[in-house]
Design a protein around this motif. Structure first.
Motif, PDB file in Angstrom:
ATOM      1  N   LEU A   1       0.825  -1.216   0.000  1.00 48.59           N
ATOM      2  CA  LEU A   1       0.000   0.000   0.000  1.00 48.59           C
ATOM      3  C   LEU A   1       0.855   1.260   0.000  1.00 48.59           C
ATOM      4  CD1 LEU A   1      -2.830   1.295   0.219  1.00 48.59           C
ATOM      5  CD2 LEU A   1      -2.510   1.237   2.694  1.00 48.59           C
ATOM      6  N   ILE A   2       1.809   1.333   0.899  1.00 54.39           N
ATOM      7  CA  ILE A   2       2.629   2.539   1.026  1.00 54.39           C
ATOM      8  C   ILE A   2       3.537   2.724  -0.183  1.00 54.39           C
ATOM      9  CG2 ILE A   2       4.384   3.699   2.422  1.00 54.39           C
ATOM     10  CD1 ILE A   2       1.537   3.641   3.637  1.00 54.39           C
ATOM     11  N   SER A   3       4.104   1.634  -0.707  1.00 48.06           N
ATOM     12  CA  SER A   3       4.973   1.796  -1.871  1.00 48.06           C
ATOM     13  C   SER A   3       4.166   2.190  -3.115  1.00 48.06           C
ATOM     14  CB  SER A   3       5.785   0.533  -2.134  1.00 48.06           C
ATOM     15  OG  SER A   3       4.956  -0.536  -2.514  1.00 48.06           O
ATOM     16  N   SER A   4       2.892   1.836  -3.141  1.00 50.76           N
ATOM     17  CA  SER A   4       2.040   2.225  -4.268  1.00 50.76           C
ATOM     18  C   SER A   4       1.797   3.722  -4.300  1.00 50.76           C
ATOM     19  CB  SER A   4       0.701   1.503  -4.193  1.00 50.76           C
ATOM     20  OG  SER A   4       0.878   0.121  -4.294  1.00 50.76           O
ATOM     21  N   ILE A   5       1.631   4.303  -3.127  1.00 56.58           N
ATOM     22  CA  ILE A   5       1.383   5.745  -3.048  1.00 56.58           C
ATOM     23  C   ILE A   5       2.637   6.501  -2.617  1.00 56.58           C
ATOM     24  CG2 ILE A   5      -1.082   5.482  -2.613  1.00 56.58           C
ATOM     25  CD1 ILE A   5      -0.503   5.982   0.358  1.00 56.58           C
ATOM     26  N   GLY A   6       3.770   5.808  -2.639  1.00 59.23           N
ATOM     27  CA  GLY A   6       5.025   6.344  -2.111  1.00 59.23           C
ATOM     28  C   GLY A   6       5.522   7.620  -2.747  1.00 59.23           C
ATOM     29  N   LYS A   7       5.484   7.698  -4.080  1.00 60.45           N
ATOM     30  CA  LYS A   7       6.002   8.894  -4.738  1.00 60.45           C
ATOM     31  C   LYS A   7       5.168  10.112  -4.386  1.00 60.45           C
ATOM     32  CE  LYS A   7       8.275   6.580  -8.514  1.00 60.45           C
ATOM     33  NZ  LYS A   7       8.394   6.371  -9.947  1.00 60.45           N
ATOM     34  N   ALA A   8       3.858   9.936  -4.360  1.00 58.53           N
ATOM     35  CA  ALA A   8       2.973  11.047  -3.983  1.00 58.53           C
ATOM     36  C   ALA A   8       3.219  11.450  -2.530  1.00 58.53           C
ATOM     37  CB  ALA A   8       1.516  10.655  -4.185  1.00 58.53           C
ATOM     38  N   TRP A   9       3.428  10.450  -1.668  1.00 60.11           N
ATOM     39  CA  TRP A   9       3.698  10.707  -0.251  1.00 60.11           C
ATOM     40  C   TRP A   9       5.017  11.478  -0.088  1.00 60.11           C
ATOM     41  CZ3 TRP A   9       1.364  10.202   4.405  1.00 60.11           C
ATOM     42  CH2 TRP A   9       2.169  10.270   5.532  1.00 60.11           C
ATOM     43  N   ALA A  10       6.063  11.046  -0.798  1.00 63.41           N
ATOM     44  CA  ALA A  10       7.363  11.699  -0.709  1.00 63.41           C
ATOM     45  C   ALA A  10       7.270  13.150  -1.176  1.00 63.41           C
ATOM     46  CB  ALA A  10       8.405  10.942  -1.526  1.00 63.41           C
TER      47      ALA A  10
ATOM     48  N   ILE B   1      10.668   5.571   4.208  1.00 61.99           N
ATOM     49  CA  ILE B   1      12.096   5.898   4.143  1.00 61.99           C
ATOM     50  C   ILE B   1      12.679   5.422   2.822  1.00 61.99           C
ATOM     51  CG2 ILE B   1      14.358   5.295   5.100  1.00 61.99           C
ATOM     52  CD1 ILE B   1      12.931   5.267   7.889  1.00 61.99           C
ATOM     53  N   ALA B   2      12.408   4.178   2.460  1.00 57.63           N
ATOM     54  CA  ALA B   2      12.938   3.628   1.209  1.00 57.63           C
ATOM     55  C   ALA B   2      12.423   4.416   0.009  1.00 57.63           C
ATOM     56  CB  ALA B   2      12.556   2.163   1.077  1.00 57.63           C
ATOM     57  N   THR B   3      11.162   4.787   0.039  1.00 55.49           N
ATOM     58  CA  THR B   3      10.576   5.548  -1.060  1.00 55.49           C
ATOM     59  C   THR B   3      11.228   6.918  -1.178  1.00 55.49           C
ATOM     60  OG1 THR B   3       8.483   4.393  -0.778  1.00 55.49           O
ATOM     61  CG2 THR B   3       8.423   6.443  -2.007  1.00 55.49           C
ATOM     62  N   GLN B   4      11.453   7.568  -0.045  1.00 55.73           N
ATOM     63  CA  GLN B   4      12.073   8.887  -0.071  1.00 55.73           C
ATOM     64  C   GLN B   4      13.538   8.822  -0.483  1.00 55.73           C
ATOM     65  OE1 GLN B   4      11.088  10.715   3.712  1.00 55.73           O
ATOM     66  NE2 GLN B   4       9.263  11.626   2.800  1.00 55.73           N
ATOM     67  N   LEU B   5      14.145   7.665  -0.334  1.00 58.46           N
ATOM     68  CA  LEU B   5      15.521   7.470  -0.800  1.00 58.46           C
ATOM     69  C   LEU B   5      15.552   7.028  -2.261  1.00 58.46           C
ATOM     70  CD1 LEU B   5      16.985   5.756   2.371  1.00 58.46           C
ATOM     71  CD2 LEU B   5      17.545   8.043   1.527  1.00 58.46           C
ATOM     72  N   HIS B   6      14.392   7.011  -2.912  1.00 57.47           N
ATOM     73  CA  HIS B   6      14.234   6.669  -4.335  1.00 57.47           C
ATOM     74  C   HIS B   6      14.676   5.249  -4.667  1.00 57.47           C
ATOM     75  CE1 HIS B   6      13.138  10.807  -5.052  1.00 57.47           C
ATOM     76  NE2 HIS B   6      14.239  11.186  -4.426  1.00 57.47           N
ATOM     77  N   VAL B   7      14.397   4.321  -3.742  1.00 60.92           N
ATOM     78  CA  VAL B   7      14.672   2.912  -4.003  1.00 60.92           C
ATOM     79  C   VAL B   7      13.554   2.405  -4.918  1.00 60.92           C
ATOM     80  CG1 VAL B   7      14.880   0.624  -2.952  1.00 60.92           C
ATOM     81  CG2 VAL B   7      15.772   2.627  -1.749  1.00 60.92           C
ATOM     82  N   PRO B   8      13.882   1.662  -5.976  1.00 64.46           N
ATOM     83  CA  PRO B   8      12.840   1.128  -6.863  1.00 64.46           C
ATOM     84  C   PRO B   8      11.854   0.243  -6.095  1.00 64.46           C
ATOM     85  CG  PRO B   8      15.004   0.844  -7.847  1.00 64.46           C
ATOM     86  CD  PRO B   8      15.224   1.323  -6.437  1.00 64.46           C
ATOM     87  N   ARG B   9      10.593   0.306  -6.507  1.00 67.06           N
ATOM     88  CA  ARG B   9       9.519  -0.409  -5.807  1.00 67.06           C
ATOM     89  C   ARG B   9       9.792  -1.909  -5.713  1.00 67.06           C
ATOM     90  NH1 ARG B   9       3.498  -1.621  -7.324  1.00 67.06           N
ATOM     91  NH2 ARG B   9       2.632  -1.753  -5.248  1.00 67.06           N
ATOM     92  N   PHE B  10      10.259  -2.530  -6.784  1.00 70.56           N
ATOM     93  CA  PHE B  10      10.536  -3.973  -6.760  1.00 70.56           C
ATOM     94  C   PHE B  10      11.590  -4.307  -5.704  1.00 70.56           C
ATOM     95  CE2 PHE B  10      12.885  -7.747  -8.166  1.00 70.56           C
ATOM     96  CZ  PHE B  10      11.841  -8.668  -8.194  1.00 70.56           C
ATOM     97  N   LYS B  11      12.613  -3.483  -5.614  1.00 69.48           N
ATOM     98  CA  LYS B  11      13.685  -3.705  -4.635  1.00 69.48           C
ATOM     99  C   LYS B  11      13.147  -3.556  -3.208  1.00 69.48           C
ATOM    100  CE  LYS B  11      18.549  -2.564  -4.116  1.00 69.48           C
ATOM    101  NZ  LYS B  11      19.643  -1.711  -4.562  1.00 69.48           N
ATOM    102  N   ILE B  12      12.255  -2.592  -3.006  1.00 72.41           N
ATOM    103  CA  ILE B  12      11.621  -2.427  -1.692  1.00 72.41           C
ATOM    104  C   ILE B  12      10.856  -3.697  -1.340  1.00 72.41           C
ATOM    105  CG2 ILE B  12       9.838  -1.191  -0.396  1.00 72.41           C
ATOM    106  CD1 ILE B  12      10.584   1.322  -2.023  1.00 72.41           C
ATOM    107  N   MET B  13      10.071  -4.206  -2.281  1.00 72.37           N
ATOM    108  CA  MET B  13       9.249  -5.399  -2.041  1.00 72.37           C
ATOM    109  C   MET B  13      10.111  -6.613  -1.686  1.00 72.37           C
ATOM    110  SD  MET B  13       6.170  -4.527  -2.494  1.00 72.37           S
ATOM    111  CE  MET B  13       4.926  -3.901  -3.547  1.00 72.37           C
TER     112      MET B  13
END
Length: 135
Positions: free
Chosen positions: A35-44, A94-106
């Motif tokens: 959920l968070i990684s899906s909306i991560g860019k908007a959140w950041a 944190i990972a999203t704000q560090l611009h880690v790719p979504r797949f890598k976060i998962m």
């Protein structure tokens, strides 16, 4: 950590089988991560705009520490510490704000959830004789 540890404790106290407790713990963390990684860019972007509006500095003592962890240990370090320090939501932000790719976060959050899920469930089973587990 309280939320992530609470699942195994509740599962053991309710008599849920070991593997089901681990699975539900992992599923709970991963649902937050998805959920968070899906909306991560908007959140950041929202967080950045909020910080600029309030004229807050770009780096705080805490954010410097997080960047240090990331630069030293990468996404694996953030994922490893997520359940015990940041919470699934916090670690994903944190990972999203560090611009880690979504797949890598998962991928990293999944192995972290599995590791900590097994560990915390095993600890809950091991100490289930204590009063907090009694009905």
């Amino acid at each position: 950590m309280v939320k992530f540890f609470g699942g195994p404790v509740a599962g053991v106290a309710a008599g849920v089988p070991y593997m089901a407790t681990v699975g539900l713990t992992v599923a709970g963390m991963m649902s937050s991560v998805i959920l968070i990684s899906s909306i991560g860019k908007a959140w950041a972007l929202h967080q950045r705009q909020k910080r600029i509006k309030k004229r807050k500095p770009l780096f705080s003592k805490r954010s410097r520490r997080i960047v240090m962890i990331y630069s030293r240990f990468g996404m694996g370090g953030i994922a490893f510490l997520t359940p015990i320090l940041f919470s699934p939501i916090g670690g994903t932000v944190i990972a999203t704000q560090l611009h880690v790719p979504r797949f890598k976060i998962m991928v990293h959050m999944l192995w972290s959830a599995i590791f900590w899920g097994f560990l915390f469930t095993s600890l809950a089973v091991r100490f289930s004789h204590l009063a907090i587990f009694q009905h």
